[in-house]
Write a protein that holds these residues in place. Structure first.
Motif, short mmCIF file in Angstrom:
data_model
loop_
_atom_site.label_atom_id
_atom_site.label_comp_id
_atom_site.label_asym_id
_atom_site.label_seq_id
_atom_site.Cartn_x
_atom_site.Cartn_y
_atom_site.Cartn_z
N VAL A 111 48.95 59.38 42.96
CA VAL A 111 48.53 57.98 42.99
C VAL A 111 48.40 57.49 41.55
CG1 VAL A 111 46.78 56.34 43.77
CG2 VAL A 111 47.27 58.37 45.14
N VAL A 112 49.34 56.67 41.13
CA VAL A 112 49.34 56.15 39.76
C VAL A 112 49.18 54.63 39.81
CG1 VAL A 112 50.72 58.03 38.83
CG2 VAL A 112 51.86 56.01 39.75
N GLY A 113 48.57 54.09 38.79
CA GLY A 113 48.40 52.64 38.72
C GLY A 113 47.25 52.12 39.55
N ALA A 249 45.83 46.87 43.18
CA ALA A 249 45.86 45.47 42.75
C ALA A 249 47.18 44.84 43.20
CB ALA A 249 45.74 45.38 41.23
N PRO A 250 47.16 43.59 43.63
CA PRO A 250 48.41 42.91 44.01
C PRO A 250 49.36 42.84 42.82
CG PRO A 250 46.49 41.65 44.75
CD PRO A 250 45.98 42.72 43.84
N PRO A 251 50.67 43.03 43.06
CA PRO A 251 51.64 42.96 41.96
C PRO A 251 51.58 41.61 41.24
CG PRO A 251 52.65 43.86 43.95
CD PRO A 251 51.30 43.36 44.34
N SER A 253 49.21 40.40 39.52
CA SER A 253 47.88 39.77 39.49
C SER A 253 47.14 40.12 38.20
CB SER A 253 47.05 40.26 40.68
OG SER A 253 46.77 41.65 40.55
N PRO A 254 46.11 39.32 37.84
CA PRO A 254 45.28 39.68 36.69
C PRO A 254 44.65 41.07 36.86
CG PRO A 254 44.84 37.42 37.35
CD PRO A 254 45.72 38.00 38.40
N ALA A 255 44.35 41.46 38.09
CA ALA A 255 43.77 42.78 38.31
C ALA A 255 44.76 43.88 37.96
CB ALA A 255 43.32 42.92 39.76
N GLU A 256 46.05 43.66 38.25
CA GLU A 256 47.06 44.67 37.87
C GLU A 256 47.12 44.80 36.35
OE1 GLU A 256 51.52 45.74 39.32
OE2 GLU A 256 51.27 43.78 38.34
N ASP A 257 47.06 43.67 35.65
CA ASP A 257 47.03 43.72 34.19
C ASP A 257 45.78 44.44 33.71
OD1 ASP A 257 49.38 42.26 34.11
OD2 ASP A 257 48.35 40.33 33.89
N GLY A 258 44.66 44.19 34.37
CA GLY A 258 43.42 44.85 33.98
C GLY A 258 43.47 46.35 34.17
N LEU A 259 44.06 46.81 35.28
CA LEU A 259 44.19 48.25 35.50
C LEU A 259 45.13 48.88 34.49
CD1 LEU A 259 44.35 48.57 39.40
CD2 LEU A 259 42.45 49.14 37.89
#
Length: 288
Positions: A111-113, A249-251, A253-259
């Protein structure tokens, strides 16, 4: 830890009498339904229902449980909980325990990302990937998320939706108490939380049950800000009682950038080992 009598009492107190055809006037002082009203609507004698609420009647039939679930307006999770509580005296469920299989740890590494955890029914984190360690700012393995939410993060520090998280945690522990009534470590945890948190004590008295399998989970990380993630719980297909929890995080999305930013910060130096030390876990290996 949990009992049929207490569950029935809390459920009937929440039924609107008017919704089940019972006239209500200004002189009514009872919250919800009276015992005799539940008995009448369920088709059982008042004496028998009173004995159920006093813990003096055992082994109610499937027909009685079905009728009570209908009258009390139980959802699927509450209905299952009612049946487990009714059967506790007939058949005790062995408390699960054991080591995490190496193959399962390899799956965790795949599980990555996204932060990913392996948790037991007590909400003990037995293993976590690198992003999980970074999300919590400490090795995730060894963390109990109930204790973390109620006793360590009661100031709503990490959890953006702290109130909602507390409801989920108490509902989960209520379900666990119904499934594993003889688990001393679970009983000890519930006692600790009751002593240390007024909110936990109030929520526990409501006897709500929740089975959270997926949904929004938001964190306010001190280094990368708000992370609005989606939580998926994957129950393992064995008797271990373990779940794989993935926070994605949704692709785009700001959350994906944050992760992605969080992943670039590096693994915490406190403990490179992501697995829990063998001490607190039953050393008997799980069936393969």
């Amino acid at each position: 830890m949990d009992d049929l009598a207490g569950f029935l009492r809390t459920r009937r107190s929440r039924v609107d009498p008017a919704a089940v055809g019972i006239p209500v006037d200004r002189y009514r002082r009872v919250a919800g339904l009276r015992r005799e009203e539940v008995a009448h609507l369920s088709g059982v004698s008042v004496d028998y229902y009173v004995r159920l609420e006093q813990g003096r009647a055992t082994q109610p039939s499937e027909q009685v449980l079905d009728a009570l679930a209908r009258v009390l307006g139980l959802d699927d999770t509450e209905r299952g909980h009612l049946y487990r509580l009714a059967r506790q005296r007939r058949r005790r469920t062995k408390t699960p325990g054991g080591r995490i299989r190496p193959e399962l740890l390899r799956v965790l590494d795949l599980v990555v990302g996204a932060p990913a955890l392996i948790m037991d029914h007590r909400l003990d984190v037995l293993a976590g990937n690198e992003l999980a360690d970074l999300l919590y700012g400490r090795p995730a393995a060894g963390l109990n998320t109930a204790r973390h939410i109620f006793l360590e993060e009661s100031d709503r520090g990490l959890y953006e939706g702290w109130e909602s998280c507390t409801l989920d945690v108490v509902g989960h522990l209520r379900l666990a108490a119904g499934k594993y009534p003889d688990d001393p470590r679970l009983a000890s945890l519930i006692g600790e939380l009751s002593m240390g948190s007024d909110r936990f004590r109030r929520l526990w008295a409501r006897a709500d049950v929740r089975a959270r399998t997926h949904g929004r989970k938001a964190y306010r990380h001190p280094l990368v800000g708000l992370l609005e993630l989606h939580q998926e719980n994957f129950a393992l297909p064995d008797d271990s009682g373990l779940e794989l929890v993935v926070l994605s995080a949704p692709p785009g999305s700001p959350a994906e950038d944050g992760l992605r930013l969080l992943a670039g910060l590096g693994v915490p130096a406190a403990d490179p080992s992501r697995t829990l030390e063998p001490g607190p876990i039953d050393p008997t290996p799980l069936a393969q």
